[in-house]
Write a protein that holds these residues in place. Structure first.
Motif, PDB file in Angstrom:
ATOM      1  N   HIS A 155       0.823  -1.214   0.000  1.00  0.00           N
ATOM      2  CA  HIS A 155       0.000   0.000   0.000  1.00  0.00           C
ATOM      3  C   HIS A 155       0.860   1.269   0.000  1.00  0.00           C
ATOM      4  N   SER A 156       2.164   1.102   0.210  1.00  0.00           N
ATOM      5  CA  SER A 156       3.043   2.260   0.386  1.00  0.00           C
ATOM      6  C   SER A 156       3.577   2.773  -0.953  1.00  0.00           C
ATOM      7  N   ASP A 157       4.300   3.884  -0.870  1.00  0.00           N
ATOM      8  CA  ASP A 157       4.961   4.464  -2.041  1.00  0.00           C
ATOM      9  C   ASP A 157       6.472   4.261  -1.904  1.00  0.00           C
ATOM     10  N   PHE A 158       7.177   4.324  -3.019  1.00  0.00           N
ATOM     11  CA  PHE A 158       8.615   4.053  -3.010  1.00  0.00           C
ATOM     12  C   PHE A 158       9.333   5.108  -3.835  1.00  0.00           C
ATOM     13  N   TYR A 159      10.326   5.744  -3.194  1.00  0.00           N
ATOM     14  CA  TYR A 159      11.115   6.774  -3.859  1.00  0.00           C
ATOM     15  C   TYR A 159      12.603   6.537  -3.585  1.00  0.00           C
ATOM     16  N   LYS A 160      13.426   7.210  -4.333  1.00  0.00           N
ATOM     17  CA  LYS A 160      14.872   7.082  -4.162  1.00  0.00           C
ATOM     18  C   LYS A 160      15.255   7.316  -2.700  1.00  0.00           C
ATOM     19  N   SER A 161      16.135   6.451  -2.217  1.00  0.00           N
ATOM     20  CA  SER A 161      16.638   6.595  -0.848  1.00  0.00           C
ATOM     21  C   SER A 161      18.119   6.246  -0.836  1.00  0.00           C
ATOM     22  N   TYR A 200      15.616   4.915 -11.551  1.00  0.00           N
ATOM     23  CA  TYR A 200      14.649   5.333 -12.571  1.00  0.00           C
ATOM     24  C   TYR A 200      13.570   6.146 -11.854  1.00  0.00           C
ATOM     25  N   TYR A 201      13.340   7.367 -12.338  1.00  0.00           N
ATOM     26  CA  TYR A 201      12.507   8.305 -11.592  1.00  0.00           C
ATOM     27  C   TYR A 201      11.123   8.513 -12.224  1.00  0.00           C
ATOM     28  N   GLN A 202      10.185   8.824 -11.347  1.00  0.00           N
ATOM     29  CA  GLN A 202       8.861   9.329 -11.708  1.00  0.00           C
ATOM     30  C   GLN A 202       8.094   8.436 -12.688  1.00  0.00           C
ATOM     31  N   PHE A 203       8.044   7.152 -12.359  1.00  0.00           N
ATOM     32  CA  PHE A 203       7.054   6.323 -13.035  1.00  0.00           C
ATOM     33  C   PHE A 203       5.675   6.880 -12.665  1.00  0.00           C
ATOM     34  N   GLU A 204       4.778   6.855 -13.619  1.00  0.00           N
ATOM     35  CA  GLU A 204       3.425   7.367 -13.359  1.00  0.00           C
ATOM     36  C   GLU A 204       2.442   6.190 -13.313  1.00  0.00           C
ATOM     37  N   TYR A 205       1.787   6.049 -12.180  1.00  0.00           N
ATOM     38  CA  TYR A 205       0.796   4.986 -11.998  1.00  0.00           C
ATOM     39  C   TYR A 205      -0.592   5.600 -12.185  1.00  0.00           C
ATOM     40  N   HIS A 206      -1.039   5.616 -13.444  1.00  0.00           N
ATOM     41  CA  HIS A 206      -2.215   6.434 -13.744  1.00  0.00           C
ATOM     42  C   HIS A 206      -3.504   5.862 -13.181  1.00  0.00           C
ATOM     43  N   ARG A 207      -3.539   4.548 -12.879  1.00  0.00           N
ATOM     44  CA  ARG A 207      -4.745   4.015 -12.241  1.00  0.00           C
ATOM     45  C   ARG A 207      -4.847   4.496 -10.793  1.00  0.00           C
ATOM     46  N   ASP A 208      -3.699   4.729 -10.140  1.00  0.00           N
ATOM     47  CA  ASP A 208      -3.715   5.320  -8.804  1.00  0.00           C
ATOM     48  C   ASP A 208      -4.105   6.793  -8.876  1.00  0.00           C
ATOM     49  N   LEU A 209      -3.665   7.459  -9.921  1.00  0.00           N
ATOM     50  CA  LEU A 209      -4.071   8.848 -10.135  1.00  0.00           C
ATOM     51  C   LEU A 209      -5.590   8.944 -10.245  1.00  0.00           C
ATOM     52  N   ASP A 210      -6.198   8.009 -10.960  1.00  0.00           N
ATOM     53  CA  ASP A 210      -7.657   7.999 -11.105  1.00  0.00           C
ATOM     54  C   ASP A 210      -8.357   7.853  -9.763  1.00  0.00           C
ATOM     55  N   ARG A 211      -7.701   7.168  -8.814  1.00  0.00           N
ATOM     56  CA  ARG A 211      -8.305   6.921  -7.506  1.00  0.00           C
ATOM     57  C   ARG A 211      -7.936   7.995  -6.475  1.00  0.00           C
ATOM     58  N   GLY A 212      -7.248   9.049  -6.933  1.00  0.00           N
ATOM     59  CA  GLY A 212      -6.905  10.132  -6.022  1.00  0.00           C
ATOM     60  C   GLY A 212      -5.788   9.792  -5.061  1.00  0.00           C
ATOM     61  N   LEU A 213      -4.947   8.791  -5.422  1.00  0.00           N
ATOM     62  CA  LEU A 213      -3.830   8.380  -4.581  1.00  0.00           C
ATOM     63  C   LEU A 213      -2.523   8.970  -5.109  1.00  0.00           C
ATOM     64  N   PRO A 214      -1.474   8.987  -4.295  1.00  0.00           N
ATOM     65  CA  PRO A 214      -0.157   9.358  -4.835  1.00  0.00           C
ATOM     66  C   PRO A 214       0.155   8.443  -6.025  1.00  0.00           C
ATOM     67  N   TYR A 215       0.639   9.018  -7.115  1.00  0.00           N
ATOM     68  CA  TYR A 215       0.706   8.254  -8.362  1.00  0.00           C
ATOM     69  C   TYR A 215       2.076   8.275  -9.026  1.00  0.00           C
ATOM     70  N   LYS A 216       3.114   8.679  -8.289  1.00  0.00           N
ATOM     71  CA  LYS A 216       4.460   8.657  -8.843  1.00  0.00           C
ATOM     72  C   LYS A 216       5.361   7.815  -7.951  1.00  0.00           C
ATOM     73  N   GLY A 217       6.386   7.211  -8.557  1.00  0.00           N
ATOM     74  CA  GLY A 217       7.314   6.413  -7.790  1.00  0.00           C
ATOM     75  C   GLY A 217       8.611   6.198  -8.534  1.00  0.00           C
ATOM     76  N   ASP A 218       9.622   5.774  -7.798  1.00  0.00           N
ATOM     77  CA  ASP A 218      10.937   5.498  -8.367  1.00  0.00           C
ATOM     78  C   ASP A 218      11.246   4.011  -8.208  1.00  0.00           C
ATOM     79  N   LEU A 219      12.165   3.514  -9.021  1.00  0.00           N
ATOM     80  CA  LEU A 219      12.622   2.128  -8.921  1.00  0.00           C
ATOM     81  C   LEU A 219      14.136   2.096  -9.086  1.00  0.00           C
ATOM     82  N   TRP A 220      14.745   1.083  -8.497  1.00  0.00           N
ATOM     83  CA  TRP A 220      16.206   0.975  -8.536  1.00  0.00           C
ATOM     84  C   TRP A 220      16.629  -0.162  -9.449  1.00  0.00           C
ATOM     85  N   ASN A 221      17.628   0.115 -10.287  1.00  0.00           N
ATOM     86  CA  ASN A 221      18.204  -0.888 -11.184  1.00  0.00           C
ATOM     87  C   ASN A 221      19.643  -1.190 -10.748  1.00  0.00           C
TER      88      ASN A 221
END
Length: 601
Positions: A155-161, A200-221
């Motif tokens: 349920h959480s969000d993930f960003y660069k750390s 990798y920055y600012q993936f957009e999760y547009h289905r979460d955007l539709d639900r009014g949730l935080p909709y951006k996230g980062d991933l590590w490669n």
């Protein structure tokens, strides 16, 4: 959600369509793999390996994606697809020739005539996913893979750390990424590794955007892994929460199991609606060390008592899985407290939540239907003890003021700020449909419970006359109090406060009271009520939760989560209510052709 095969030809604008069609694989632990046909993750809940760290709870998204590129005749084809803010890159969906999902999920890519298959297989009993890459062509190709990882509660969000991950190592052909004491091992075929350590920055999760949730996230490669894939051959990548000794042995064993299942099923194609529903229903059954149960819904929910008991007859009894049904019922009996089964399980080590007035009564209904499917005296006797406990606590009074009113024998319940029925939307401390008092379906379920209890006692040659008498008293009270004669339908709630006011909202909850094996309603009154229900609540895809004539009615379920919660049971159409509606139709002697027509519509 889809469960079929699709064949495509690329056209401009197709990404939008492919990115809203989702696929899902699950296992018996409550872990899952989920994404879109396009290949992009459009929810923060999507991922190739979403592990049940403490099965079936505490899900964590670990392997979000495998970026795959293939080199053919010195030309690179990027087969992955990602949605970023205002852009889609790369656009691997353009190479999709066909897509199929069922027990596994696969894509067939066509890269300038060279065909390449990617198949996802989730292990049944461990947090393990296999990605089978198969070269169907006559040419040798080179594969380049970049794992995109994260360690987050789903349920959480993930960003660069700067502190992520706590451990990262490549040993032989195995990548290990560890964080929060949860390891992720990614096993590769023999090849070459290049350390990347890229974000990798600012993936957009547009289905979460539709639900009014935080909709951006980062991933590590962490790395890029490359290897050759000769003509007409396959190689396997495996991701898991434990290190494997031989991934091909595990993969071949799993493939053999899936092939055997297909053989036992007669190799039939899943063209009929019944076959598709039966296959889809398997995805929700869990059997792990802590309990057996049914997941309420992916990706958001674990198992809920109410949802489990409502769905158990369809998912398990109608498909012949009576033994699993018994395991679930026995499992829930062990979790019972003060005559109530849990409403919702939370993380291990924390007591379940028991805020449900109907879950336990649906539990009794599931016991009855299971015994009707297969009578077993040992199981029947153990369930009799459970019904005794439920009966005792409902007369004594249990949590949330749930108790039998001695004046009329009906169940009353409710506490300010607590949602107890299936209409359970809540924003902060505000329950949108509180329904304090005596709800119509709860008392239909209570009468059904008393009849089941009496039936089981009779089957076991025990005295049941007092229960039969009590049930008759409840039936008289119900039909006297709940019938709204001027409108010719049933009140939704009676005795809703100290002034004993009744809630005359036209809702579909009365259908539940009509549809149960032991129906409390007067047949002629029920037929009258059906006219109002069919005129105001019926749609071809489900029942409205409130009449459009009601000032509280919300015509759209959309917007931010709080806006959706406000309309959740205030008009929103729910497909599951077609079940009680059609069962009521059959009980009220509607023609079979009418019911079949609605099912096929």
């Amino acid at each position: 959600m889809i469960n079929s095969m699709y064949t495509f030809k690329y056209s401009q604008g197709e990404y939008k369509d492919l990115s809203i069609k989702e696929w899902l694989l699950t296992n018996k632990l409550g872990a899952y793999s989920m994404g879109t046909i396009a290949g992009s993750n459009t929810r923060k809940y999507h991922g190739l390996l979403v592990a049940a760290v403490s099965p079936p709870e505490k899900r964590m998204v670990l392997l979000a994606h495998l970026d795959i590129a293939v080199k053919i005749d010195h030309k690179m084809y990027e087969l992955s697809t990602h949605q970023y803010v205002n852009t889609v890159h790369p656009m691997g969906y353009k190479y999709i020739e066909s897509f199929q999902t069922g027990k596994t999920t696969s894509w067939l890519f066509n890269c300038n005539g060279v065909r390449f298959k990617k198949e996802i297989i989730l292990a049944e009993d461990s947090n393990t996913v296999f990605v089978n890459l198969e070269n169907l062509s006559e040419k040798n190709i080179e594969i380049y893979v970049k794992p995109l990882v994260e360690h987050k509660e789903y349920h959480s969000d993930f960003y660069k750390s700067d502190t992520y991950p706590s451990r990262f190592e490549v040993s032989g052909n195995v990548l290990e990424v560890k964080h929060h004491n949860v390891p992720l091992f990614v096993h590769f075929p023999s090849g070459e590794c290049i350390i990347k350590n890229d974000w990798y920055y600012q993936f957009e999760y547009h289905r979460d955007l539709d639900r009014g949730l935080p909709y951006k996230g980062d991933l590590w490669n962490p790395i890029e892994w490359s290897f050759n894939l000769p003509a007409k051959s396959n190689k396997v990548i495996c991701a898991a929460t434990e290190k494997k000794t031989d991934i091909y042995k595990d993969f071949n064993k799993l493939s053999c199991i899936e092939s055997k299942k297909a053989s036992l099923e007669g190799g039939r194609s899943l063209h009929s609606l019944v076959d598709k529903l039966a296959l889809a229903s398997e995805k929700f059954v869990i059997e792990c060390e802590s309990r057996s149960s049914i997941i309420a819904g992916y990706p958001w929910f674990t198992d809920w008592g109410r949802d489990t008991m409502i769905s158990l007859p369809g998912i398990l009894l109608s498909t012949g899985k009576v033994n699993i049904a018994k395991k679930i019922l026995i499992s829930y009996a062990k979790q019972m407290k003060n005559g109530l089964i849990p409403n919702r399980f939370v993380d291990k080590g924390t007591e379940p939540e028991y805020n449900t007035v109907d879950g336990t009564l649906w539990y009794a209904n599931a016991i009855y239907l299971t015994l009707m499917s297969e009578w077993e005296i040992g199981f029947a006797e153990s369930m009799l003890n459970v019904l005794e406990e439920i009966y005792h606590w409902h007369h004594k009074g249990t949590k949330y003021n749930i108790k039998v009113d001695p004046e009329d024998g009906l169940i009353t319940q409710g506490e300010i700020g607590v949602q107890l029925t299936w209409m359970d939307a809540k924003i902060g401390d505000n329950v949108i449909t509180p329904r304090i008092g005596k709800p119509v379906e709860i008392n239909g379920l209570w009468y059904n419970f008393l009849c089941i209890f009496a039936w089981l006692k009779e089957k076991l040659n025990l005295e049941n006359e007092s229960l039969i008498f009590e049930a008759e008293q409840v039936k008289m009270s119900f039909n006297r109090k709940f019938w709204y004669s001027s409108k010719e339908y049933y009140y939704d709630v009676v005795d809703s406060n100290e002034d004993r006011l009744h809630d005359s909202s036209l809702r579909p909850n009365q259908l539940i009271a009509m549809s149960l094996p032991f129906a409390v309603v007067n047949v002629e009154q029920a037929k009258c009520a059906m006219r109002s229900i069919e005129e105001k609540l019926f749609t071809s895809v489900g029942m409205r939760t409130l009449s459009p004539d009601d000032p509280k009615y919300k015509s759209r379920y959309k917007g931010a989560l709080s806006d959706r919660d406000k309309s959740y049971h205030q008009g929103t159409v729910w497909p599951w209510l077609l079940g009680p509606y059609l069962s009521s139709c059959l009980k009220l002697c509607y023609k079979d052709e009418f019911v079949e027509g609605i099912l096929l519509d």
